[in-house]
Design a protein around this motif. Structure first.
Motif, PDB file in Angstrom:
ATOM      1  N   GLU A   1     -35.123 -38.523  97.591  1.00 35.85           N
ATOM      2  CA  GLU A   1     -33.816 -38.622  96.940  1.00 35.85           C
ATOM      3  C   GLU A   1     -32.716 -39.030  97.909  1.00 35.85           C
ATOM      4  N   ARG A   2     -33.047 -39.210  99.177  1.00 40.77           N
ATOM      5  CA  ARG A   2     -32.040 -39.581 100.169  1.00 40.77           C
ATOM      6  C   ARG A   2     -32.066 -41.076 100.436  1.00 40.77           C
ATOM      7  N   LEU A   3     -30.880 -41.633 100.570  1.00 42.24           N
ATOM      8  CA  LEU A   3     -30.714 -43.030 100.949  1.00 42.24           C
ATOM      9  C   LEU A   3     -29.770 -43.027 102.151  1.00 42.24           C
TER      10      LEU A   3
ATOM     11  N   PHE B   1     -29.307 -51.879  95.797  1.00 44.04           N
ATOM     12  CA  PHE B   1     -28.500 -50.687  96.045  1.00 44.04           C
ATOM     13  C   PHE B   1     -27.015 -51.025  96.073  1.00 44.04           C
ATOM     14  N   HIS B   2     -26.214 -49.970  95.930  1.00 43.02           N
ATOM     15  CA  HIS B   2     -24.758 -50.045  96.001  1.00 43.02           C
ATOM     16  C   HIS B   2     -24.285 -48.976  96.979  1.00 43.02           C
ATOM     17  N   ARG B   3     -23.086 -49.145  97.511  1.00 43.09           N
ATOM     18  CA  ARG B   3     -22.566 -48.145  98.449  1.00 43.09           C
ATOM     19  C   ARG B   3     -22.538 -46.742  97.847  1.00 43.09           C
ATOM     20  N   ASP B   4     -22.309 -46.655  96.550  1.00 45.58           N
ATOM     21  CA  ASP B   4     -22.242 -45.331  95.908  1.00 45.58           C
ATOM     22  C   ASP B   4     -23.592 -44.645  95.855  1.00 45.58           C
ATOM     23  N   ASP B   5     -24.668 -45.393  96.105  1.00 40.21           N
ATOM     24  CA  ASP B   5     -26.017 -44.803  96.121  1.00 40.21           C
ATOM     25  C   ASP B   5     -26.326 -44.113  97.445  1.00 40.21           C
TER      26      ASP B   5
ATOM     27  N   ASN C   1     -20.138 -40.789  98.024  1.00 39.43           N
ATOM     28  CA  ASN C   1     -21.133 -39.758  97.733  1.00 39.43           C
ATOM     29  C   ASN C   1     -21.966 -39.358  98.943  1.00 39.43           C
TER      30      ASN C   1
ATOM     31  N   GLU D   1     -34.866 -45.298 102.682  1.00 42.94           N
ATOM     32  CA  GLU D   1     -35.048 -44.679 101.372  1.00 42.94           C
ATOM     33  C   GLU D   1     -36.161 -43.645 101.503  1.00 42.94           C
TER      34      GLU D   1
ATOM     35  N   THR E   1     -26.572 -41.615 100.293  1.00 40.69           N
ATOM     36  CA  THR E   1     -26.404 -40.150 100.381  1.00 40.69           C
ATOM     37  C   THR E   1     -25.984 -39.701 101.778  1.00 40.69           C
TER      38      THR E   1
END
Length: 281
Positions: free
Chosen positions: A52-54, A90-94, A127, A49, A96
């Protein structure tokens, strides 16, 4: 920056294949085998983390293969990518960015999944940018006979078809925010992330150093395409790691998350073994 270990599951592999020419009477001291000569393995990924990048490094096997396929690898335990992400909120959609050290199925299988109807293979991270490198991509999509069974088309082709594929080059820091070490012994242009975190250097070892039991130089996997080059790469890296006190994040060691190494009269050997949370807040 915050880093999290992400456990995606455990599996078993043939101990002889994992240690190449080293006799079982020696390697089983550190990696004991069951009655079928299988040893325990993890698929421990890393989540970074950073602003803004994960960024997720590797993804494990995923869940889309057949029961017959999974039956070869004796999956066990309760870990999953989804539950490990959820544990940290967190979720997979989070995600980046998904950084793939290489495209063998146990490292990239989780990138692609079936849709609800099981009629279409699609990205599991809708995403995210997916990161490989051009030389390794060519190697994986035009596979040699020895590695063909590890480079599965259903894992690889949909990555490009998604439009989410990106290539790392020597300016990796600009692309992904951390340094990348390129290694060619295991497979062409395997990538090892190297990060500075909480004042310490962490290197994600992928398949250059699968377990603590592989530190001795001759202990090279039978899966490696260029074992003598692996020895050369491992020797140079481990000497540097001992000199600089790197923390080695172990993807495949089912029992040890991180180790450090030291110089001895017999060469570089393990110094300390740690849980990630014992070293990093």
């Amino acid at each position: 920056m915050k880093i999290y270990p992400i456990e995606t599951g455990n599996f078993k592999l043939d101990g002889g294949a994992m240690f190449g020419v080293v006799p079982k009477t020696i390697w089983q001291r550190t990696n004991p085998a069951d009655v079928n000569n299988l040893i325990d393995m993890s698929m421990r990924c890393m989540l970074i983390e950073d602003g803004e990048r994960l960024i997720l490094i590797d993804t494990g096997l995923g869940a889309k293969q057949s029961d017959k396929f999974f039956g070869y690898y004796f999956l066990y335990g309760d870990f999953s990518l989804e539950s490990s992400l959820a544990k940290h909120g967190f979720h997979r959609d989070d995600i980046t960015d998904v950084f793939l050290t290489h495209l063998h199925f146990d490292h990239c299988g989780g990138v692609i999944e079936w849709n609800a109807e099981k009629t279409l293979l699609q990205p599991a991270f809708k995403n995210a940018k997916f990161w490989s490198n051009e030389a390794h991509w060519k190697w994986a999509t035009e596979p040699n006979p020895r590695e063909k069974a590890s480079f599965l088309k259903e894992n690889i082709n949909p990555i490009k078809e998604s439009g989410q594929l990106n290539f790392i080059d020597k300016n990796a820091l600009e692309h992904i925010g951390f340094e990348v070490l390129f290694m060619d012994g295991h497979t062409e242009k395997q990538m090892l992330p190297k990060l500075t975190y909480q004042g310490k250097t962490i290197v994600f070892m992928a398949d250059l150093l699968p377990t603590v039991g592989h530190i001795s130089l001759p202990y090279v996997m039978g899966y490696d395409t260029r074992p003598l080059l692996t020895i050369k790469e491992k020797a140079a890296f481990l000497n540097e790691a001992a000199d600089q006190n790197y923390y080695l994040f172990l993807e495949h060691d089912a029992y040890n998350e991180i180790c450090t190494v030291k110089h001895t009269e017999k060469g570089v050997r393990v110094k300390n073994i740690h849980k990630f949370t014992d070293i990093f807040n």
